[in-house]
Design a protein around this motif. Structure first.
Motif, PDB file in Angstrom:
ATOM      1  N   GLU A  98       0.454   4.202   0.766  1.00  0.00           N
ATOM      2  CA  GLU A  98       0.314   5.081   1.933  1.00  0.00           C
ATOM      3  C   GLU A  98       1.020   4.535   3.181  1.00  0.00           C
ATOM      4  O   GLU A  98       1.138   5.242   4.178  1.00  0.00           O
ATOM      5  N   ARG A 128       0.864  -1.184   0.000  1.00  0.00           N
ATOM      6  CA  ARG A 128       0.000   0.000   0.000  1.00  0.00           C
ATOM      7  C   ARG A 128       0.900   1.234   0.000  1.00  0.00           C
ATOM      8  O   ARG A 128       1.673   1.446   0.942  1.00  0.00           O
ATOM      9  N   LYS A 173       3.363   2.986  -7.789  1.00  0.00           N
ATOM     10  CA  LYS A 173       3.134   4.051  -6.790  1.00  0.00           C
ATOM     11  C   LYS A 173       3.959   3.793  -5.528  1.00  0.00           C
ATOM     12  O   LYS A 173       4.562   4.714  -4.955  1.00  0.00           O
ATOM     13  N   GLU A 184       7.229   6.090  -3.988  1.00  0.00           N
ATOM     14  CA  GLU A 184       7.352   6.566  -2.607  1.00  0.00           C
ATOM     15  C   GLU A 184       8.686   6.140  -1.994  1.00  0.00           C
ATOM     16  O   GLU A 184       9.335   6.912  -1.289  1.00  0.00           O
ATOM     17  N   GLU A 225       5.713   5.405   4.084  1.00  0.00           N
ATOM     18  CA  GLU A 225       6.368   6.329   5.024  1.00  0.00           C
ATOM     19  C   GLU A 225       6.637   5.668   6.367  1.00  0.00           C
ATOM     20  O   GLU A 225       7.703   5.849   6.957  1.00  0.00           O
TER      21      GLU A 225
END
Ligand code: SF4
Length: 312
Positions: A144, A142, A183, A187, A147
């Motif tokens: 998100e 994922r 994606k 990141e 981080e």
């Protein structure tokens, strides 16, 4: 919040199962909230940037959220080979591994046990144990959550398996893999940059950054060419890559015609031809052999990798 809370309505990966793993309900990864591991130990089968001279301190978690039928680690990812670990045992064994002077701690397929790993990393920091930590994954993360991973990990080593949604659907039942993985990797690169130092001799093992792995699949050269073009377009020629030829048919390949033999030399050469034409600057390639000494047998309780024993 306890370690177990995140397993109660599990959304730790893109499968988004929302099952209560603390009650033994299993999602796609096939693992409850009890941490299970198949192998902990120094390993010499990774790229020289990670293996260095002393080995990479690997921790192979049981289960996997990707579940590719051709998985070379199928005994642990699909057949769930492994033993259970309490948080205390995990800490004590990983601490012992770090004390063996391996170059890094290499968490293999960590996402579905992330809450345990996050707590473990906090303990290691508290104890002053400083060693590069690798998030070694399928790329199917994922975006998100990257981080949070990056707060504990120094190195990301994601796969980028499929650029073709149809192939992703055939192999792991999610045609969204190319979008999701791109994606997530974006990141990772944003947060950690490219792998450094870059030293393919292994004299200076990597301390930080991203290296992307891609396994070339027999009968699917076009997928690999698309992967390379996409990565070049996204990150430029400096992105560190490992373009692997070590595919070997495993039991799950039966019923999938083109996966029943190894990669042909001509197929690998075609892929390496594009690596050269696009001018990638930091690339690991493999010798094309029928069977690598690092194809694991996780039924071996001592060390599943024959290649590790050959070094003794
Ligand atoms: S980690 Fe497992 S249970 Fe949780 S969302 Fe992913 S596949 Fe489903």
């Amino acid at each position: 919040m306890t370690v177990l809370d995140a397993y109660k309505n599990c959304t730790l990966c893109p499968r988004d199962c929302k099952v209560d793993r603390t009650q033994g309900v299993l999602g796609v990864c096939g693992e409850s909230s009890i941490c299970r591991i198949s192998f902990i130990g120094p390993h010499f089968g990774e790229e020289p940037s990670f293996t260095g001279t002393l080995g990479s301190g690997t921790i192979f978690f049981s289960g996997c959220s990707s579940r590719c039928f051709f998985c070379q680690n199928y005994q642990i990812s699909l057949q769930h080979e492994g033993r259970t670990f309490s948080s205390e045992q995990l800490f004590s064994e990983v601490k012992a591994l770090a004390a063996k002077e391996v170059h890094n701690l290499n968490f293999v397929t960590p996402d579905h046990f992330w809450p345990h790993i996050q707590a473990l990393c906090a303990e290691l920091t508290k104890m002053g144990i400083k060693i590069p930590k690798i998030f070694n994954s399928s790329g199917y993360q994922r975006p998100e959550l990257i981080e949070a991973y990056a707060q504990c990990m120094d190195i990301f080593m994601p796969d980028f398996k499929f650029a073709e949604p149809e192939l992703a659907k055939q192999c792991m039942k999610d045609e969204q893999y190319p979008d999701i993985a791109l994606k997530a990797i974006r990141e990772m690169v944003r947060l950690k940059g490219f792998l450094q130092p870059w030293d393919p001799t292994g004299e200076q093992p990597a301390r930080q950054g991203v290296l992307i792995r891609h396994l070339v699949l027999p009968g699917h050269v076009e997928n690999s060419l698309k992967v390379l073009r996409l990565l070049h377009q996204e990150f430029g020629p400096g992105i560190p890559l490992s373009v692997m030829s070590q595919f070997c048919p495993v039991p799950g390949c039966s019923g999938h015609k083109e996966f029943q033999k190894g990669l042909q030399a001509g197929e690998y050469e075609q892929v390496l031809g594009l690596v050269k034409a696009l001018g990638f600057e930091r690339v690991y390639v493999q010798e094309l052999v029928e069977k690598t000494a690092f194809l694991p047998d996780f039924h071996d309780p001592e060390d599943p990798f024959p290649g590790n024993r050959q070094r003794e």
